[in-house]
Write an enzyme that holds these catalytic residues in place. Structure first.
Site, PDB file in Angstrom:
ATOM      1  CD  GLU A 174      -1.416  -2.379   1.982  1.00  0.00           C
ATOM      2  OE1 GLU A 174      -2.244  -3.091   2.571  1.00  0.00           O
ATOM      3  OE2 GLU A 174      -0.177  -2.625   1.970  1.00  0.00           O
ATOM      4  NE  ARG A 228      16.408 -28.948  -3.242  1.00  0.00           N
ATOM      5  CZ  ARG A 228      17.481 -29.700  -3.415  1.00  0.00           C
ATOM      6  NH1 ARG A 228      18.680 -29.113  -3.560  1.00  0.00           N
ATOM      7  NH2 ARG A 228      17.398 -31.008  -3.432  1.00  0.00           N
ATOM      8  CD  GLU A 271      13.985 -31.569  -2.505  1.00  0.00           C
ATOM      9  OE1 GLU A 271      14.875 -32.380  -2.805  1.00  0.00           O
ATOM     10  OE2 GLU A 271      13.997 -30.385  -2.869  1.00  0.00           O
TER      11      GLU A 271
END
Length: 374
Positions: free
Chosen positions: A59, A193, A303
């Site tokens: 903003e 990642r 992972e």
């Protein structure tokens, strides 16, 4: 009270605010992604987005970019404006001072320090405020799923990534898995990642592959924290992870089964050791996620391997799956599948995706499946 957008023009400006917010992916955590557009007399006079934690919010950036006095203008913002002082002052103050006439907001902020308070302040100052719903609101919520889950639960959003063959194998019967997915797919995973707060593997993967778990992409904005689920504290002190602490921190999640000698050795080597309790692996996963959340980890890329993935699924803590499917067939009764654990006894009880996308990446297919919405 949310309301449906009155005009397609409003929707267009909010879509632009969301587009601007996405520019800072991977840069703002623990803050959310936010974009803002200011319109006066039917013309855009200012735009901005929150570029990084500690920098001005969207903003204020948009107000600072205005080509003319914003008094009487409409501000479109992807997330409700903040009203508290953190690293930066409240955005509600800036909106009031700029004499904005109307604020249109795409999504709520579920954090305790916000949650509608800023909108109330703006209304008290005589500013017209509209909270919208529909597709634009859904899109605004989706870009901030890690922030929203963390605000509501204290735990990070978990994105499970895996690569498998056409017959659903992540390794052959001998354990070989390099490489199932293609080079383009692996490059995409490295970008993930860089965008998420942390990346996690189990000790089996750490011992078998001795990975770095860093994001190896050009101009990486930051490296993820590297998390090893290692119940007994078996991570070698000469592992690549511990020899690369100058690149990114390493967090080792142990259970009470880990000896004090091992945990102290890991701490002395530079790792942060977190000991969690729980009656089973799923409970320890939830406890670990709470610990990570308390350290401002809002997103976690899971992972591997299959054992750890099964514990996360059993814990109900897989929020999204990103699955690369390679055009190869491995076969083999002993070849491993992506997720182990207890699983579900009946297909009717299995987790069903709320939404999915399919994309071709080189020779591979990438299926992205969202399992939760926050």
């Amino acid at each position: 009270m949310a309301q449906t957008l009155g005009t397609e023009r409003d929707a267009g400006h909010l879509r632009r605010a969301i587009e601007l917010a996405r520019e800072a992916r991977g840069m703002t955590s623990p803050n959310p992604l936010v974009g803002a557009v200011i319109v006066k007399d039917g013309r855009v006079i200012g735009e901005g987005f929150h570029a990084a934690s500690g920098l001005p919010h969207a903003e204020r950036v948009a107000l600072g970019a205005c080509s003319q006095d914003p008094a009487g203008a409409t501000m479109y913002v992807s997330l409700e404006p903040c009203c508290h002082t953190g690293r930066t002052p409240p955005c509600t103050d800036a909106i009031v001072e700029a004499r904005i006439k109307r604020v249109v907001v795409a999504s709520d902020d579920p954090s305790d320090e916000a949650s509608g308070r800023g909108l109330g302040i703006l209304r008290d100052e005589g500013i017209s405020v509209e909270m919208v719903d529909g597709d634009v609101a859904a899109a605004a919520r989706l870009i901030n799923q890690p922030f929203r889950k963390h605000a509501r639960t204290g735990r990070p959003l978990v994105v499970m990534k895996t690569a498998m063959t056409l017959d659903g194998k992540v390794a052959t019967s001998t354990g070989d898995s390099r490489w199932i997915s293609g080079e383009a797919s692996r490059a995409r995973a490295h970008r993930w990642r860089a965008e998420l707060d942390a990346v996690a593997v189990g000790i089996g993967t750490a011992l078998a592959d001795d990975p770095l778990l860093t994001a190896r992409v050009e101009a990486v904005p930051r490296q993820p924290r590297r998390v090893i689920f290692d119940s007994e504290g078996r991570l070698p002190l000469r592992s690549s992870l511990l020899r690369s602490l100058d690149e990114a921190p390493v967090i080792v999640i142990c259970s009470r089964a880990a000896s004090r000698t091992r945990t102290q050795a890991l701490s002395s080597a530079g790792a942060e050791v977190i000991t969690v309790a729980g009656e089973n692996e799923a409970a320890r996963v939830r406890a670990a996620l709470h610990e990570l959340g308390s350290r401002d980890v809002q997103s976690l890329l899971l992972e591997g391997g299959p054992h750890l993935a099964g514990a996360f699924l059993d814990a109900g803590e897989v929020d999204e799956m990103r699955v690369f499917i390679a055009p190869i067939v491995a076969g083999g009764r002993q070849a491993r599948s992506p997720i182990e654990g207890q699983g579900f006894q009946l297909i009717g009880a299995a987790r069903r995706a709320l939404a999915r996308e399919v994309e071709e990446i080189g020779d591979d297919a990438l299926i992205t499946a969202r399992l939760t919405e926050w």
